[in-house]
Design a protein around this motif. Structure first.
Motif, PDB file in Angstrom:
ATOM      1  N   GLU A  38       0.831  -1.202   0.000  1.00 53.39           N
ATOM      2  CA  GLU A  38       0.000   0.000   0.000  1.00 53.39           C
ATOM      3  C   GLU A  38       0.866   1.252   0.000  1.00 53.39           C
ATOM      4  O   GLU A  38       1.782   1.395   0.802  1.00 53.39           O
ATOM      5  N   CYS A  43      -3.174  13.306  -1.704  1.00 52.94           N
ATOM      6  CA  CYS A  43      -4.296  14.094  -2.203  1.00 52.94           C
ATOM      7  C   CYS A  43      -3.718  15.289  -2.946  1.00 52.94           C
ATOM      8  O   CYS A  43      -2.583  15.702  -2.708  1.00 52.94           O
ATOM      9  N   VAL A 188     -12.619  11.066 -17.364  1.00 57.55           N
ATOM     10  CA  VAL A 188     -11.748  11.588 -16.312  1.00 57.55           C
ATOM     11  C   VAL A 188     -11.427  13.060 -16.556  1.00 57.55           C
ATOM     12  O   VAL A 188     -11.368  13.853 -15.620  1.00 57.55           O
ATOM     13  N   THR A 207     -10.647   5.071 -15.619  1.00 49.98           N
ATOM     14  CA  THR A 207     -11.493   5.428 -14.486  1.00 49.98           C
ATOM     15  C   THR A 207     -10.752   6.342 -13.519  1.00 49.98           C
ATOM     16  O   THR A 207      -9.513   6.388 -13.503  1.00 49.98           O
ATOM     17  N   ARG A 208     -11.513   7.039 -12.713  1.00 49.45           N
ATOM     18  CA  ARG A 208     -10.908   7.892 -11.687  1.00 49.45           C
ATOM     19  C   ARG A 208     -10.169   7.051 -10.657  1.00 49.45           C
ATOM     20  O   ARG A 208      -9.180   7.505 -10.076  1.00 49.45           O
ATOM     21  N   ALA A 209     -10.647   5.836 -10.411  1.00 48.34           N
ATOM     22  CA  ALA A 209      -9.946   4.956  -9.470  1.00 48.34           C
ATOM     23  C   ALA A 209      -8.549   4.620  -9.982  1.00 48.34           C
ATOM     24  O   ALA A 209      -7.582   4.584  -9.205  1.00 48.34           O
ATOM     25  N   GLU A 210      -8.411   4.380 -11.277  1.00 49.14           N
ATOM     26  CA  GLU A 210      -7.090   4.106 -11.852  1.00 49.14           C
ATOM     27  C   GLU A 210      -6.171   5.312 -11.711  1.00 49.14           C
ATOM     28  O   GLU A 210      -4.983   5.160 -11.397  1.00 49.14           O
ATOM     29  N   GLU A 212      -6.383   7.623  -9.421  1.00 45.65           N
ATOM     30  CA  GLU A 212      -6.050   7.767  -8.009  1.00 45.65           C
ATOM     31  C   GLU A 212      -4.930   6.804  -7.612  1.00 45.65           C
ATOM     32  O   GLU A 212      -4.009   7.179  -6.877  1.00 45.65           O
ATOM     33  N   ILE A 213      -4.995   5.565  -8.114  1.00 48.24           N
ATOM     34  CA  ILE A 213      -3.912   4.605  -7.865  1.00 48.24           C
ATOM     35  C   ILE A 213      -2.600   5.148  -8.409  1.00 48.24           C
ATOM     36  O   ILE A 213      -1.549   5.083  -7.754  1.00 48.24           O
ATOM     37  N   ASN A 216      -1.222   8.081  -6.218  1.00 45.09           N
ATOM     38  CA  ASN A 216      -0.593   7.582  -4.988  1.00 45.09           C
ATOM     39  C   ASN A 216       0.759   6.958  -5.277  1.00 45.09           C
ATOM     40  O   ASN A 216       1.735   7.175  -4.542  1.00 45.09           O
TER      41      ASN A 216
END
Length: 237
Positions: A38, A43, A188, A207-210, A212-213, A216
């Motif tokens: 992880e 942000c 996006v 996707t927005r999740a991708e 965000e990954i 990070n």
């Protein structure tokens, strides 16, 4: 929430040097493939990315960089494009805007095989004329890059269509090569959502999740590189 014991600040120049030490597309591709350890949560607010070195941990890293605003998405696009072309030497049609060359092209050119051709279509004034036609062709690494304003010209014969902004008119699936893959990032980058409900060939919507990954993963890698290179400025509390 516990306050940070220390704050490490990385300005735009420092962040650029750290990004030059790493392979951002590889970092993002590895994070997308998962599972991976992880990454510290990150942000973003405008051009400032905040990385917490550990949950409620002792160090917060502030990364001031316009690059990290768009680079995560560009690296997601490049990583997925590499998977879609599967080591073929492709023709790529990229529909976008003025950010394309500055942000998307560099990571994309880094993952495409030598001999690939990328045609960028973007709105705005026509590029300076080149001998033989209105388009401008240049070489980026081993990739030939052409800039045009004509959507059909950008997509004609393309094996991979990358769309980062909603085009003004509907795309004709007959323009690209038969079975061309579509990589759609419009959901996006715009509020309009995915622009292509159907596509005859292989397709993927970013996707927005991708993203965000990817954010990070890149922010965590920049922080690790900063610690290793002892780059940055510690701010007093």
């Amino acid at each position: 929430m516990r306050l940070a014991d220390a704050i490490l600040y990385l300005d735009d120049r420092s962040t650029g040097l750290l990004l030059g030490r790493m392979d951002p597309v590889r970092t993002v591709a590895r994070a997308l493939a998962g599972p991976t350890p992880e990454a510290p949560p990150a942000c973003r607010t405008g051009d400032l990315t905040v990385v917490s070195a550990a949950p409620a941990g002792p160090v917060v890293c502030l990364v001031s960089s316009p690059d990290l605003r768009w680079l995560p998405l560009a690296c997601v696009v490049a990583a997925l494009a590499r998977a879609l072309v599967r080591r073929r030497i492709p023709l790529v049609g990229l529909l976008g805007d003025a950010r394309c060359e500055a942000v998307y092209l560099r990571p994309l050119a880094a993952v495409l095989p030598p001999g690939s051709q990328v045609t960028i279509c973007r709105p705005g004034p026509a590029p300076a004329a080149a001998p033989g036609g209105p388009d401008v062709t240049r070489r980026r690494g081993g990739v030939d890059v052409t800039v045009t304003r004509a959507v059909p010209e950008a997509l004609r014969g393309a094996d991979l269509v990358i769309v980062t902004t909603v085009p003004p008119d509907a795309l004709d699936p007959a323009w690209p090569a038969t079975g061309a893959a579509l990589l759609d990032a419009t959901g996006v980058t715009t509020a309009a959502g995915p622009a292509f409900p159907t596509w005859p060939g292989l397709s993927h919507r970013v996707t927005r999740a991708e993203v965000e990954i990817a954010t990070n993963a890149l922010a965590a890698e920049v922080y690790r590189e900063a610690k290793e290179a002892r780059v940055g400025r510690w701010l007093p509390r």
